[in-house]
Design a protein around this motif. Structure first.
Motif, PDB file in Angstrom:
ATOM      1  N   LEU A 114       0.811  -1.219   0.000  1.00  0.00           N
ATOM      2  CA  LEU A 114       0.000   0.000   0.000  1.00  0.00           C
ATOM      3  C   LEU A 114       0.847   1.273   0.000  1.00  0.00           C
ATOM      4  CD1 LEU A 114      -2.717  -1.081   2.587  1.00  0.00           C
ATOM      5  CD2 LEU A 114      -3.012  -0.824   0.113  1.00  0.00           C
ATOM      6  N   GLY A 115       2.150   1.110  -0.048  1.00  0.00           N
ATOM      7  CA  GLY A 115       3.035   2.269  -0.086  1.00  0.00           C
ATOM      8  C   GLY A 115       3.511   2.731   1.267  1.00  0.00           C
ATOM      9  N   GLU A 116       3.168   1.988   2.314  1.00  0.00           N
ATOM     10  CA  GLU A 116       3.619   2.344   3.656  1.00  0.00           C
ATOM     11  C   GLU A 116       4.999   1.744   3.935  1.00  0.00           C
ATOM     12  OE1 GLU A 116       0.758   1.416   6.690  1.00  0.00           O
ATOM     13  OE2 GLU A 116      -0.917   1.564   5.281  1.00  0.00           O
ATOM     14  N   ARG A 117       5.698   2.319   4.887  1.00  0.00           N
ATOM     15  CA  ARG A 117       6.942   1.718   5.346  1.00  0.00           C
ATOM     16  C   ARG A 117       6.582   0.637   6.362  1.00  0.00           C
ATOM     17  NH1 ARG A 117      12.479   3.241   5.727  1.00  0.00           N
ATOM     18  NH2 ARG A 117      13.551   2.119   7.406  1.00  0.00           N
ATOM     19  N   PRO A 118       6.953  -0.615   6.102  1.00  0.00           N
ATOM     20  CA  PRO A 118       6.531  -1.694   6.998  1.00  0.00           C
ATOM     21  C   PRO A 118       7.306  -1.695   8.310  1.00  0.00           C
ATOM     22  CG  PRO A 118       8.006  -2.548   5.325  1.00  0.00           C
ATOM     23  CD  PRO A 118       7.736  -1.107   4.957  1.00  0.00           C
ATOM     24  N   GLU A 119       6.641  -2.175   9.356  1.00  0.00           N
ATOM     25  CA  GLU A 119       7.372  -2.523  10.571  1.00  0.00           C
ATOM     26  C   GLU A 119       8.134  -3.808  10.287  1.00  0.00           C
ATOM     27  OE1 GLU A 119       5.661  -2.178  14.553  1.00  0.00           O
ATOM     28  OE2 GLU A 119       3.784  -1.581  13.554  1.00  0.00           O
ATOM     29  N   LEU A 120       9.329  -3.925  10.859  1.00  0.00           N
ATOM     30  CA  LEU A 120      10.181  -5.050  10.506  1.00  0.00           C
ATOM     31  C   LEU A 120      10.295  -6.034  11.669  1.00  0.00           C
ATOM     32  CD1 LEU A 120      12.935  -3.098   8.567  1.00  0.00           C
ATOM     33  CD2 LEU A 120      10.936  -4.307   7.665  1.00  0.00           C
ATOM     34  N   PRO A 121      10.039  -7.317  11.417  1.00  0.00           N
ATOM     35  CA  PRO A 121      10.014  -8.336  12.478  1.00  0.00           C
ATOM     36  C   PRO A 121      11.401  -8.909  12.795  1.00  0.00           C
ATOM     37  CG  PRO A 121       9.270  -9.295  10.423  1.00  0.00           C
ATOM     38  CD  PRO A 121       9.522  -7.841  10.141  1.00  0.00           C
ATOM     39  N   PHE A 122      12.225  -8.131  13.467  1.00  0.00           N
ATOM     40  CA  PHE A 122      13.523  -8.629  13.896  1.00  0.00           C
ATOM     41  C   PHE A 122      13.345  -9.645  15.028  1.00  0.00           C
ATOM     42  CE2 PHE A 122      14.451  -4.355  12.242  1.00  0.00           C
ATOM     43  CZ  PHE A 122      15.483  -4.635  11.360  1.00  0.00           C
ATOM     44  N   PRO A 123      14.193 -10.678  15.094  1.00  0.00           N
ATOM     45  CA  PRO A 123      14.086 -11.649  16.192  1.00  0.00           C
ATOM     46  C   PRO A 123      14.272 -10.964  17.548  1.00  0.00           C
ATOM     47  CG  PRO A 123      15.538 -12.473  14.461  1.00  0.00           C
ATOM     48  CD  PRO A 123      15.252 -11.040  14.130  1.00  0.00           C
ATOM     49  N   GLY A 124      13.454 -11.366  18.526  1.00  0.00           N
ATOM     50  CA  GLY A 124      13.541 -10.803  19.865  1.00  0.00           C
ATOM     51  C   GLY A 124      14.265 -11.734  20.822  1.00  0.00           C
ATOM     52  N   GLU A 125      14.075 -11.513  22.103  1.00  0.00           N
ATOM     53  CA  GLU A 125      14.780 -12.304  23.113  1.00  0.00           C
ATOM     54  C   GLU A 125      14.274 -13.742  23.160  1.00  0.00           C
ATOM     55  OE1 GLU A 125      14.647 -10.428  26.892  1.00  0.00           O
ATOM     56  OE2 GLU A 125      15.660  -8.592  26.216  1.00  0.00           O
ATOM     57  N   THR A 126      13.003 -13.949  22.896  1.00  0.00           N
ATOM     58  CA  THR A 126      12.449 -15.300  22.860  1.00  0.00           C
ATOM     59  C   THR A 126      12.582 -15.866  21.456  1.00  0.00           C
ATOM     60  OG1 THR A 126      10.847 -14.814  24.604  1.00  0.00           O
ATOM     61  CG2 THR A 126      10.364 -16.684  23.166  1.00  0.00           C
ATOM     62  N   THR A 127      13.087 -17.082  21.350  1.00  0.00           N
ATOM     63  CA  THR A 127      13.229 -17.739  20.054  1.00  0.00           C
ATOM     64  C   THR A 127      12.032 -18.654  19.827  1.00  0.00           C
ATOM     65  OG1 THR A 127      15.637 -17.670  20.198  1.00  0.00           O
ATOM     66  CG2 THR A 127      14.688 -19.269  18.670  1.00  0.00           C
ATOM     67  N   ALA A 128      11.541 -18.672  18.609  1.00  0.00           N
ATOM     68  CA  ALA A 128      10.389 -19.513  18.261  1.00  0.00           C
ATOM     69  C   ALA A 128      10.758 -20.457  17.131  1.00  0.00           C
ATOM     70  CB  ALA A 128       9.202 -18.643  17.853  1.00  0.00           C
ATOM     71  N   GLY A 129      10.282 -21.679  17.234  1.00  0.00           N
ATOM     72  CA  GLY A 129      10.556 -22.663  16.191  1.00  0.00           C
ATOM     73  C   GLY A 129       9.452 -23.696  16.136  1.00  0.00           C
ATOM     74  N   GLY A 130       9.460 -24.470  15.082  1.00  0.00           N
ATOM     75  CA  GLY A 130       8.435 -25.493  14.931  1.00  0.00           C
ATOM     76  C   GLY A 130       8.913 -26.661  14.107  1.00  0.00           C
ATOM     77  N   HIS A 131       8.172 -27.740  14.159  1.00  0.00           N
ATOM     78  CA  HIS A 131       8.434 -28.920  13.341  1.00  0.00           C
ATOM     79  C   HIS A 131       7.142 -29.327  12.642  1.00  0.00           C
ATOM     80  CE1 HIS A 131      12.420 -29.317  14.867  1.00  0.00           C
ATOM     81  NE2 HIS A 131      12.563 -30.582  14.510  1.00  0.00           N
ATOM     82  N   TRP A 132       7.288 -29.737  11.401  1.00  0.00           N
ATOM     83  CA  TRP A 132       6.174 -30.321  10.668  1.00  0.00           C
ATOM     84  C   TRP A 132       6.166 -31.830  10.881  1.00  0.00           C
ATOM     85  CZ3 TRP A 132       9.070 -26.377   8.219  1.00  0.00           C
ATOM     86  CH2 TRP A 132       8.352 -25.201   7.936  1.00  0.00           C
ATOM     87  N   PHE A 133       5.041 -32.443  10.639  1.00  0.00           N
ATOM     88  CA  PHE A 133       4.993 -33.897  10.705  1.00  0.00           C
ATOM     89  C   PHE A 133       4.074 -34.404   9.605  1.00  0.00           C
ATOM     90  CE2 PHE A 133       1.602 -32.382  13.461  1.00  0.00           C
ATOM     91  CZ  PHE A 133       0.530 -33.215  13.182  1.00  0.00           C
ATOM     92  N   GLY A 134       4.272 -35.667   9.264  1.00  0.00           N
ATOM     93  CA  GLY A 134       3.458 -36.290   8.228  1.00  0.00           C
ATOM     94  C   GLY A 134       3.101 -37.710   8.616  1.00  0.00           C
ATOM     95  N   ALA A 135       2.535 -38.428   7.684  1.00  0.00           N
ATOM     96  CA  ALA A 135       2.093 -39.795   7.947  1.00  0.00           C
ATOM     97  C   ALA A 135       3.201 -40.782   7.582  1.00  0.00           C
ATOM     98  CB  ALA A 135       0.843 -40.096   7.128  1.00  0.00           C
ATOM     99  N   PRO A 136       3.404 -41.811   8.399  1.00  0.00           N
ATOM    100  CA  PRO A 136       4.433 -42.809   8.072  1.00  0.00           C
ATOM    101  C   PRO A 136       4.017 -43.738   6.935  1.00  0.00           C
ATOM    102  CG  PRO A 136       3.275 -43.426  10.081  1.00  0.00           C
ATOM    103  CD  PRO A 136       2.774 -42.062   9.708  1.00  0.00           C
ATOM    104  N   VAL A 137       2.706 -43.814   6.673  1.00  0.00           N
ATOM    105  CA  VAL A 137       2.175 -44.636   5.580  1.00  0.00           C
ATOM    106  C   VAL A 137       0.998 -43.891   4.952  1.00  0.00           C
ATOM    107  CG1 VAL A 137       2.847 -46.853   6.585  1.00  0.00           C
ATOM    108  CG2 VAL A 137       0.628 -45.849   7.160  1.00  0.00           C
ATOM    109  N   ALA A 138       0.658 -44.275   3.742  1.00  0.00           N
ATOM    110  CA  ALA A 138      -0.529 -43.705   3.113  1.00  0.00           C
ATOM    111  C   ALA A 138      -1.776 -44.280   3.770  1.00  0.00           C
ATOM    112  CB  ALA A 138      -0.531 -44.013   1.616  1.00  0.00           C
TER     113      ALA A 138
END
Length: 429
Positions: A330-354
């Motif tokens: 929209l033409g605005e200057r975005p706020e920038l998501p720099f990493p903070g003191e708390t770290t966040a992470g995740g894992h994906w998972f799937g099926a071992p068989v169909a």
């Protein structure tokens, strides 16, 4: 320039979203909540209803218009459609969260005279062979590569690079049809499989160009950046990306953080890469392999990183990157998501068989230290494939927080055993 919205008592802005991705529906929902008008153009809008829990409410919102267009992947037809929409209700910003549609978005923004990436820069990032050839000879460390536009030339190109090697479509995404080849049999199997692939679904037609690259060993890591409207590259943070085993390359986790020993080099290289490619606007995702000789450029994606990472960015920074993508359009200057003191992470998972999903439960992990959230992508009764080929095989994710990425990754890995995945499997298969 900041464009106010209706909730501030001024006027509503109109955002044109060219396709999306499953998690990106959150960006549409956020824009609607702010009072913006959103028009989503998609070849298959129903796709998002099946993969995002937010899609149904977004589609039903009075400020959301969903347009199904079989020609959404044709830049010429899409631009004509956008001009008509603009004439009916002025469009103030054009954007996408879809890797497949970054060039389309740049072209439409240019046609409407709105903020966006240069079409050349978008094309150089979108097509992996253009990334390689544009950067060849600039001093940026890349794998040895061969580019072919005719599948009949792949065998000769593989022999030029040598086994083991990695072969990938130039316009792919989500690790789809990216394969580690160790010998002639792998090559024959791959060519037979690729011969049947004419599109990636949802109207996305595959170009014939293929890259063959030397196999580089090392940790996969990415730099998340934002290129401001004046072309200034701001490097935000890093995302680690553990992969599954060979021959496919499936991303199995992600942690958004800062403080890697090679961070300064990675940031400096990313700035140089984006400048050389002409990537001059927007949130950008650049991947590297950390070889014994230093970072080797894997690829550049001219859009916000996908999957769960925007959520990780918001958890650690307090800034919603989905919404900042829209604000920048929209033409605005975005706020920038720099990493903070708390770290966040995740894992994906799937099926071992169909099989068919019966239930997915997370009760056993919700009280674990650092637990933030969990989500199943598949409803009971949904057929699923075995997690084996690409990121499209994921069926859910978990997210944890911690003091650093080592603690977060340890917590995620420990929690995977607590997921209650129940399936119906045809044992006769």
């Amino acid at each position: 320039m900041r464009i106010d919205h209706e909730t501030s008592g001024v006027r509503t802005v109109h955002i044109l979203m060219i396709e999306c991705n499953p998690n990106g529906i959150a960006g549409i929902a956020n824009a609607l909540e702010l009072g913006h008008d959103v028009t989503l153009v998609s070849v298959d809008p129903d796709f998002y209803l099946g993969v995002s829990p937010l899609a149904e409410a977004a589609y039903a919102h009075p400020k959301c218009q969903v347009i199904k267009s079989e020609q959404a992947f044709s830049i010429e037809d899409l631009t004509a459609l956008a001009r008509n929409l603009h004439a009916e209700k002025p469009v103030h910003g054009v954007t996408t969260y879809s890797e497949y549609h970054t060039v389309h978005t740049a072209a439409v923004a240019e046609a409407l005279g709105l903020p966006g990436m240069s079409v050349e820069g978008a094309r150089n990032a979108r097509h992996k062979h253009l990334t390689r050839t544009t950067l060849d000879g600039t001093g940026v460390r890349q794998p040895r590569f061969a580019h072919v536009a005719d599948p009949a030339e792949v065998e000769a190109a593989v022999r030029e690079i040598g086994f083991p090697c990695v072969v990938k479509p130039s316009d792919g995404t989500a690790s789809l049809h990216v394969l580690h080849l160790k010998d002639e049999q792998d090559l024959r199997d791959y060519l037979a499989e690729l011969a049947d692939v004419v599109d990636y679904g949802r109207g996305v037609v595959r170009i014939p160009d293929i890259l063959i690259e030397e196999f580089v060993t090392g940790e996969l890591i990415s730099v998340e950046s934002c290129v401001l409207g004046n072309g200034e590259v701001v490097n935000l943070g890093l995302t680690d990306r553990p992969l599954s085993g060979f021959p496919h390359f499936i991303e199995m986790g992600a942690t958004y953080f800062s403080g890697h020993p090679l961070q300064d080099e990675l940031f400096a290289t990313t700035t140089r890469v984006l400048n050389e490619l002409g990537v001059d606007f927007g949130f950008i995702h650049t991947e590297y392999l950390l070889s014994a000789d230093g970072p080797v450029l894997c690829e550049v994606n001219g859009r916000l990183i996908g999957g769960i990472v925007p959520s990780l960015m918001q958890i650690t920074s307090g800034v919603d990157p989905y919404l900042e993508v829209i604000r920048q359009a929209l033409g605005e200057r975005p706020e920038l998501p720099f990493p903070g003191e708390t770290t966040a992470g995740g894992h994906w998972f799937g099926a071992p068989v169909a099989g068919t999903v019966d239930a997915i439960g997370f009760d056993a992990i919700e009280e674990l230290p650092g637990f933030h959230s969990a989500l199943a992508y598949k409803k009971p009764g949904t057929p699923v494939t075995r997690l084996s080929r690409s990121n499209f095989d994921w069926i859910g994710h978990i997210i944890f927080t911690g003091a650093d990425r080592a603690e977060v990754n340890k917590r995620c890995e420990a929690a995977l055993d607590g997921i209650d995945l129940r399936m119906k499997v045809d044992v006769a298969r």
